[in-house]
Design an enzyme around this catalytic site. Structure first.
Site, PDB file in Angstrom:
ATOM      1  N   ASN A 156       4.304 -15.518   5.251  1.00  0.00           N
ATOM      2  CA  ASN A 156       4.680 -15.923   6.471  1.00  0.00           C
ATOM      3  C   ASN A 156       6.321 -16.402   6.835  1.00  0.00           C
ATOM      4  OD1 ASN A 156       2.186 -15.898   8.619  1.00  0.00           O
ATOM      5  ND2 ASN A 156       1.368 -16.452   6.615  1.00  0.00           N
ATOM      6  N   SER A 196      -6.011 -12.047   5.887  1.00  0.00           N
ATOM      7  CA  SER A 196      -5.908 -13.420   6.133  1.00  0.00           C
ATOM      8  C   SER A 196      -4.347 -13.729   6.481  1.00  0.00           C
ATOM      9  CB  SER A 196      -6.161 -14.214   4.990  1.00  0.00           C
ATOM     10  OG  SER A 196      -5.636 -15.377   4.926  1.00  0.00           O
ATOM     11  N   HIS A 197      -4.208 -14.473   7.712  1.00  0.00           N
ATOM     12  CA  HIS A 197      -2.594 -14.713   8.035  1.00  0.00           C
ATOM     13  C   HIS A 197      -2.238 -15.435   7.145  1.00  0.00           C
ATOM     14  CE1 HIS A 197       0.309 -14.734  10.874  1.00  0.00           C
ATOM     15  NE2 HIS A 197      -0.423 -14.409  12.025  1.00  0.00           N
ATOM     16  N   SER A 198      -3.019 -16.222   6.436  1.00  0.00           N
ATOM     17  CA  SER A 198      -2.298 -17.009   5.272  1.00  0.00           C
ATOM     18  C   SER A 198      -1.582 -16.110   4.098  1.00  0.00           C
ATOM     19  CB  SER A 198      -3.385 -18.012   4.447  1.00  0.00           C
ATOM     20  OG  SER A 198      -3.757 -19.029   5.513  1.00  0.00           O
TER      21      SER A 198
END
Length: 482
Positions: free
Chosen positions: A352, A171-173
């Site tokens: 991120n 997941s990019h989160s």
């Protein structure tokens, strides 16, 4: 979301998934269930981002059973999740503000075992995306409920030739590119096959708290308001990337069709993009530098390969797509802000930590601008990413600005630099991977700059393009490179 077919994947043998298991953290450390507050940078794209590693047959491991490989990866993942425990959690929607946070509930990751009679050699050039690659990835059914979607999924597939692929979706989160790279290196070092290689890898302990990147919490606001840019008493200005994006949307709305999704979007629908990889050798990049700067006569002016190729790609893409001369065009590229903040984010930060830098010109100005002048603007955009810029960018996202929700725009060129993340060097099995390919992303028109395993001075440029413009882009992009 799909791309235009550029290979007949039906000609490949099927991929049969033998089993899937949920992998939980090894109980080395006890992590009570907790909510980890995400930053606005984390929330931009909560979907899974996939890469697939290809390992060609190796004589030393030809008799190693698929089950043995699977078990070693499972054991290594259990150990890794005990430290990277948020990766075993789930996203949770805060009903009060409608924002996603991370529920560290030890729900587990998913690991699948699969096999195919296909041979890796049948896939041809591994740098060129093929729809068959998607079959090598485990893709959980998603019905819109993030609380049921695992944040890490993986599939190990044995090929008929004895080679393997290992696909990982994250997941990019949860992670950005550098954090994903660190997680995968940790997982590889913990796998049973590589026990003897542990001491040669330097892996930092991850820091999962988002700290000063948080907006909207008391702790986060205190961090944000007490950390102005050093030496500056001026109020925080807006983030250029967000401002330029809003201007591009207004420009699209003012187009001939007077509606969002009109003529500026009609030629670049996500369902009609071809993913193409251009390999730029070290010699080609040096040749372009000589042609642009005149070799030894370029004096004190210097630039990185990223700056040179980004400028060249922006000019080539804008010209190939036939953007009208008076239209505003933008180049936006990701910048890691770990060392841009005051104080810097801690070593091992696992969330991120990137924002977009942005340059805006008219198409006519870009075409008339020299490579050197364009590169200078890229340098200026890089240098504009300060602590104040990060604050402004973060706050703008809190107001709902979201890059991932937009359709492709002809006038917007996006670049993501992976050249400092040599994924192919991650040794899951028996040495470096033959190639590591990103699968189709939620924003397939982004140009990825990647290391090539066989040419460390070169750059592989992966980009999504409308098929009717592919030849024109290839012509303009490869001019002065061959």
């Amino acid at each position: 979301m799909a791309t235009k077919k550029n290979d007949d994947h039906e000609n490949y043998p099927t991929v049969v998934v033998n089993k899937t298991v949920t992998v939980h953290p090894k109980p080395l450390l006890h992590h009570p269930q907790q909510i980890l507050h995400l930053s606005n940078l984390d929330r931009q794209c909560p979907m899974l981002m996939y890469v697939v590693f290809f390992y060609k047959p190796c004589f030393a491991f030809q008799n190693l059973a698929l089950g043995s490989i699977f078990n070693s990866l499972k054991s290594g993942l259990e150990e890794t999740l005990s430290i990277w425990y948020p990766a075993a959690g789930r996203l949770s929607l805060n009903q009060a503000d409608g924002k996603l946070n991370l529920w560290c509930n030890n729900g587990g990751a998913v690991l699948a075992e699969a096999a195919t009679t296909a041979k890796i050699i049948q896939l041809g050039d591994l740098s060129q995306y093929k729809e068959f690659f998607e079959r090598l990835a485990y893709k959980p059914v998603f019905h819109g409920n993030f609380s049921q979607m695992p944040l890490i999924v993986a599939q190990v597939t044995r090929f008929g030739c004895g080679g393997y692929s290992i696909s990982i979706g994250a997941s990019h989160s949860l992670f950005d590119g550098p954090a994903t790279y660190d997680f995968l290196r940790a997982w590889a070092s913990n796998s049973a096959i590589l026990k003897e290689k542990r001491s040669t890898l330097q892996i930092y302990k991850p820091v999962h708290e988002r700290g000063p990147l948080l907006v909207g919490t008391q702790h986060g606001q205190q961090q944000l308001t007490k950390l102005p840019e050093s030496g500056s008493s001026a109020p925080t200005r807006g983030a250029a990337a967000i401002d330029h994006l809003h201007q591009l949307i207004k420009q699209a709305l003012a187009g001939p069709d007077m509606k969002f999704g009109g003529s500026n979007f009609s030629n670049t629908g996500n369902s009609n993009l071809v993913l193409k990889t251009f390999h730029l050798s070290g010699a080609m990049i040096e040749s372009l530098k000589i042609k642009v700067f005149g070799g030894e006569s370029r004096g004190s002016f210097s630039c990185s390969s990223f700056e040179l190729i980004a400028a060249h790609l922006w000019k080539a893409r804008t010209k190939a797509l036939g953007v009208r001369k008076g239209a505003m065009v933008c180049l936006q590229f990701a910048v890691d802000v770990r060392n841009k903040m005051v104080p810097p984010l801690p070593i091992g930060f696992s969330g991120n930590a990137f924002v977009l830098a942005s340059i805006a010109l008219t198409a006519e100005q870009l075409e008339g601008s020299s490579h050197e002048a364009t590169i200078e603007k890229i340098k200026q955009a890089k240098n504009s990413i300060t602590n104040d810029y990060v604050i402004a960018y973060n706050k703008a996202l809190d107001g709902g600005a979201a890059q991932g929700s937009l359709p492709p725009i002809n006038e917007l060129t996006l670049v993501s630099d992976w050249t400092r993340m040599p994924f192919h060097t991650i040794d899951f099995l028996h040495g470096e991977a033959a190639y590591v390919s990103p699968l189709l992303s939620p924003i397939p028109q982004v140009a990825y700059f990647m290391q090539n395993p066989n040419d460390l001075r070169g750059i592989d440029v992966r980009i999504g393009l409308p098929p009717q413009f592919l030849n024109a882009f290839s012509h303009y992009f490869l001019t002065n490179l061959q």
